[in-house]
Design a protein around this motif. Structure first.
Motif, PDB file in Angstrom:
ATOM      1  N   LEU A   1       2.266  -7.904  -3.815  1.00 40.34           N
ATOM      2  CA  LEU A   1       1.226  -8.151  -3.837  1.00 40.34           C
ATOM      3  C   LEU A   1       1.196  -7.353  -2.860  1.00 40.34           C
ATOM      4  O   LEU A   1      -0.045  -5.728  -3.541  1.00 40.34           O
ATOM      5  CB  LEU A   1      -0.575  -9.591  -4.029  1.00 40.34           C
ATOM      6  N   LEU A   2       1.570  -7.438  -1.611  1.00 37.35           N
ATOM      7  CA  LEU A   2       1.437  -6.326  -0.538  1.00 37.35           C
ATOM      8  C   LEU A   2       1.486  -5.527  -0.545  1.00 37.35           C
ATOM      9  O   LEU A   2       1.278  -4.271  -0.338  1.00 37.35           O
ATOM     10  CB  LEU A   2       2.473  -7.785   0.652  1.00 37.35           C
ATOM     11  N   ASP A   3       3.821  -5.538  -1.275  1.00 38.29           N
ATOM     12  CA  ASP A   3       3.556  -3.693  -1.657  1.00 38.29           C
ATOM     13  C   ASP A   3       2.725  -3.147  -2.580  1.00 38.29           C
ATOM     14  O   ASP A   3       2.677  -2.226  -2.604  1.00 38.29           O
ATOM     15  CB  ASP A   3       5.139  -4.485  -2.316  1.00 38.29           C
ATOM     16  N   GLN A   4       2.164  -4.111  -3.124  1.00 43.48           N
ATOM     17  CA  GLN A   4       1.605  -3.291  -4.691  1.00 43.48           C
ATOM     18  C   GLN A   4       0.351  -2.439  -4.305  1.00 43.48           C
ATOM     19  O   GLN A   4      -0.048  -1.823  -4.512  1.00 43.48           O
ATOM     20  CB  GLN A   4       1.855  -4.392  -6.410  1.00 43.48           C
ATOM     21  N   CYS A   5      -0.475  -3.194  -3.111  1.00 42.59           N
ATOM     22  CA  CYS A   5      -1.574  -2.987  -2.658  1.00 42.59           C
ATOM     23  C   CYS A   5      -1.356  -1.922  -1.061  1.00 42.59           C
ATOM     24  O   CYS A   5      -1.893  -0.501  -1.594  1.00 42.59           O
ATOM     25  CB  CYS A   5      -2.505  -4.201  -2.347  1.00 42.59           C
ATOM     26  N   LEU A   6      -0.982  -1.850  -1.100  1.00 45.10           N
ATOM     27  CA  LEU A   6       0.262  -0.969   0.225  1.00 45.10           C
ATOM     28  C   LEU A   6       0.440   0.260  -0.421  1.00 45.10           C
ATOM     29  O   LEU A   6      -0.203   1.587  -0.280  1.00 45.10           O
ATOM     30  CB  LEU A   6       1.031  -1.379   0.730  1.00 45.10           C
ATOM     31  N   GLN A   7       0.977   0.430  -2.244  1.00 47.63           N
ATOM     32  CA  GLN A   7       1.317   1.113  -2.650  1.00 47.63           C
ATOM     33  C   GLN A   7       0.133   1.790  -3.410  1.00 47.63           C
ATOM     34  O   GLN A   7       0.552   3.649  -3.592  1.00 47.63           O
ATOM     35  CB  GLN A   7       2.444   1.486  -3.687  1.00 47.63           C
ATOM     36  N   ILE A   8      -0.769   1.072  -3.618  1.00 47.92           N
ATOM     37  CA  ILE A   8      -2.243   1.648  -4.239  1.00 47.92           C
ATOM     38  C   ILE A   8      -3.128   3.085  -2.997  1.00 47.92           C
ATOM     39  O   ILE A   8      -3.707   3.711  -3.019  1.00 47.92           O
ATOM     40  CB  ILE A   8      -2.909   1.151  -4.911  1.00 47.92           C
ATOM     41  N   LEU A   9      -2.621   1.468  -1.589  1.00 46.81           N
ATOM     42  CA  LEU A   9      -3.812   2.080  -0.579  1.00 46.81           C
ATOM     43  C   LEU A   9      -3.388   3.658   0.374  1.00 46.81           C
ATOM     44  O   LEU A   9      -4.053   3.949   1.126  1.00 46.81           O
ATOM     45  CB  LEU A   9      -4.272   0.611   0.471  1.00 46.81           C
ATOM     46  N   ASP A  10      -2.072   3.433   0.565  1.00 49.57           N
ATOM     47  CA  ASP A  10      -1.238   4.221   1.709  1.00 49.57           C
ATOM     48  C   ASP A  10      -0.112   4.998   0.680  1.00 49.57           C
ATOM     49  O   ASP A  10       1.201   4.352   1.068  1.00 49.57           O
ATOM     50  CB  ASP A  10      -0.995   3.784   2.925  1.00 49.57           C
ATOM     51  N   PRO A  11      -0.119   5.658  -0.099  1.00 47.39           N
ATOM     52  CA  PRO A  11       1.483   5.950  -0.565  1.00 47.39           C
ATOM     53  C   PRO A  11       2.559   6.435  -0.187  1.00 47.39           C
ATOM     54  O   PRO A  11       3.364   5.726   0.064  1.00 47.39           O
ATOM     55  CB  PRO A  11       0.964   6.905  -2.321  1.00 47.39           C
ATOM     56  N   LYS A  12       2.132   7.125   1.139  1.00 46.03           N
ATOM     57  CA  LYS A  12       2.851   7.859   2.093  1.00 46.03           C
ATOM     58  C   LYS A  12       3.437   6.579   2.793  1.00 46.03           C
ATOM     59  O   LYS A  12       4.954   7.006   2.562  1.00 46.03           O
ATOM     60  CB  LYS A  12       2.175   8.933   2.669  1.00 46.03           C
TER      61      LYS A  12
ATOM     62  N   LYS B   1       9.569   2.290   2.402  1.00 46.03           N
ATOM     63  CA  LYS B   1      10.560   2.177   1.380  1.00 46.03           C
ATOM     64  C   LYS B   1      11.972   2.639   0.633  1.00 46.03           C
ATOM     65  O   LYS B   1      13.128   2.295   0.818  1.00 46.03           O
ATOM     66  CB  LYS B   1       9.818   1.965  -0.667  1.00 46.03           C
ATOM     67  N   SER B   2      11.544   3.840   1.783  1.00 47.65           N
ATOM     68  CA  SER B   2      13.141   4.560   1.757  1.00 47.65           C
ATOM     69  C   SER B   2      13.486   4.088   3.034  1.00 47.65           C
ATOM     70  O   SER B   2      15.348   4.471   3.248  1.00 47.65           O
ATOM     71  CB  SER B   2      12.072   6.489   2.889  1.00 47.65           C
ATOM     72  N   LYS B   3      13.314   3.313   3.895  1.00 44.79           N
ATOM     73  CA  LYS B   3      13.854   2.871   4.878  1.00 44.79           C
ATOM     74  C   LYS B   3      14.280   1.043   4.303  1.00 44.79           C
ATOM     75  O   LYS B   3      14.255   0.868   5.092  1.00 44.79           O
ATOM     76  CB  LYS B   3      13.295   2.712   6.750  1.00 44.79           C
ATOM     77  N   ASN B   4      13.957   1.019   3.406  1.00 46.89           N
ATOM     78  CA  ASN B   4      14.943   0.264   2.627  1.00 46.89           C
ATOM     79  C   ASN B   4      13.930  -1.386   3.356  1.00 46.89           C
ATOM     80  O   ASN B   4      13.908  -2.379   3.688  1.00 46.89           O
ATOM     81  CB  ASN B   4      15.923  -0.156   2.488  1.00 46.89           C
ATOM     82  N   LEU B   5      12.823  -1.080   3.404  1.00 51.57           N
ATOM     83  CA  LEU B   5      11.324  -2.376   4.374  1.00 51.57           C
ATOM     84  C   LEU B   5      10.472  -2.470   3.303  1.00 51.57           C
ATOM     85  O   LEU B   5       9.668  -1.679   2.690  1.00 51.57           O
ATOM     86  CB  LEU B   5      10.591  -1.752   5.567  1.00 51.57           C
ATOM     87  N   THR B   6      10.449  -3.746   2.795  1.00 46.58           N
ATOM     88  CA  THR B   6       9.075  -4.023   1.709  1.00 46.58           C
ATOM     89  C   THR B   6       8.732  -5.463   2.485  1.00 46.58           C
ATOM     90  O   THR B   6       8.750  -5.811   3.556  1.00 46.58           O
ATOM     91  CB  THR B   6      10.633  -5.115   0.697  1.00 46.58           C
TER      92      THR B   6
ATOM     93  N   SER C   1      13.054   3.898  12.810  1.00 48.78           N
ATOM     94  CA  SER C   1      13.333   2.395  12.316  1.00 48.78           C
ATOM     95  C   SER C   1      12.426   1.657  12.990  1.00 48.78           C
ATOM     96  O   SER C   1      12.265   1.117  13.963  1.00 48.78           O
ATOM     97  CB  SER C   1      14.323   1.803  13.741  1.00 48.78           C
ATOM     98  N   PRO C   2      11.279   2.127  11.758  1.00 53.81           N
ATOM     99  CA  PRO C   2       9.892   0.844  11.656  1.00 53.81           C
ATOM    100  C   PRO C   2      10.500  -0.382  11.632  1.00 53.81           C
ATOM    101  O   PRO C   2       9.259  -1.115  11.990  1.00 53.81           O
ATOM    102  CB  PRO C   2       8.963   1.898  10.755  1.00 53.81           C
ATOM    103  N   MET C   3      10.968  -0.798  11.896  1.00 49.91           N
ATOM    104  CA  MET C   3      11.254  -2.408  11.724  1.00 49.91           C
ATOM    105  C   MET C   3      11.258  -2.792  13.174  1.00 49.91           C
ATOM    106  O   MET C   3      10.911  -4.022  13.287  1.00 49.91           O
ATOM    107  CB  MET C   3      12.331  -2.822  11.561  1.00 49.91           C
ATOM    108  N   LYS C   4      11.420  -2.072  14.182  1.00 49.25           N
ATOM    109  CA  LYS C   4      11.480  -2.425  14.932  1.00 49.25           C
ATOM    110  C   LYS C   4      10.137  -2.349  16.061  1.00 49.25           C
ATOM    111  O   LYS C   4       9.818  -3.430  16.871  1.00 49.25           O
ATOM    112  CB  LYS C   4      12.268  -1.222  15.919  1.00 49.25           C
TER     113      LYS C   4
END
Length: 267
Positions: free
Chosen positions: A133-144, A150-155, A212-215
């Motif tokens: 649900l977090l992924d789906q909400c984020l996709q709506i709230l801030d698609p960029k 997602k491009s960094k394989n971060l869900t 590397s946003p995961m950092k």
């Protein structure tokens, strides 16, 4: 703290506690999850001096072990047993910091049973639904931001599991966690999903600039409850009704899992 204890108990519907029942559960001795409990309790909020001054490890062990005995009589709507899972020690910590041990035990037990039973099943069903649900909400709230992560394989499964499982109690300082929990107990623990998104948006620029946003996500910035709550209230209004319904039900309704398997229903 005394006032917060009374308010939390009121929000949770805890109007009676039994010292006899708690002592009886303690006298039952080690439960089948006792070793798992002991493996977690010593590191609970280990860097928080105020917490360690007020709550010792033995208190945590007693509450969690007694809860394991009490949970034998619990069952979720999906017929999955409620059990001790890693992270429950962190969930119990704010209760023990805020209340007497007996009040903390019964408040925590009620919280688990009524607010988020699917968060503490063997499969962590509610937690994994919350992450989807977090992924789906984020996709709506801030698609960029969603697409960049997602491009960094971060869900959310990768970066937000602890924040979802512990209702952000894993993010210091504890004083701010308590204020955030005031909000969640008043309006619903499901809003924690949007609180996590609010924390992402508050560091949005840094995330989008990071190679590397995961950092950044590995250790979330210190919690600022006022900022997170204010932004969360704004985000709620942007969630489609059908998605918000799933958000509300995901901590306790096992049917949400199947509903989330339907693709592209909100975007």
């Amino acid at each position: 703290t005394s006032l917060r204890s009374k308010i939390w108990k009121h929000f949770l519907g805890v109007y009676h506690v039994s010292a006899n029942e708690y002592v009886h559960l303690i006298k039952k001795g080690k439960s089948c999850v006792y070793d798992k409990v002991r493996n977690d309790t010593f590191r609970t909020l280990a860097t928080d001096k105020k917490f360690l001054e007020r709550v010792n490890e033995e208190m945590l062990i007693r509450v969690l072990n007694a809860l394991a005995w009490k949970m034998k009589s619990f069952s979720t709507c999906g017929n999955q047993p409620i059990t001790y899972v890693q992270g429950m020690n962190v969930l119990a910590a704010p209760f023990l910091f805020t209340m007497s041990e007996i009040d903390a035990f019964f408040s925590f037990a009620t919280f688990i049973q009524t607010c988020c039973p699917l968060y503490v099943t063997p499969t962590l069903q509610g937690v994994h639904c919350g992450l989807k649900l977090l992924d789906q909400c984020l996709q709506i709230l801030d698609p960029k931001l969603f697409n960049y992560l997602k491009s960094k394989n971060l869900t959310a499964e990768i970066y937000a599991l602890s924040s979802v499982l512990t209702l952000c109690a894993c993010t210091p300082p504890l004083e701010q966690v308590l204020k955030l929990w005031d909000f969640l107990f008043a309006y619903g623990v499901h809003l924690n999903i949007l609180c996590v998104i609010a924390q992402l948006i508050l560091i949005r620029d840094q995330l989008l600039e990071a190679q590397s946003p995961m950092k950044l996500l590995r250790t979330m910035p210190e919690l600022n409850a006022k900022s997170v709550i204010s932004l969360t209230v704004q985000l709620v209004q942007q969630i489609p009704d059908k998605l918000y319904d799933l958000l509300v039900r995901h901590p306790f309704d096992s049917s949400v899992e199947n509903a989330l398997k339907k693709k592209n229903q909100f975007t």
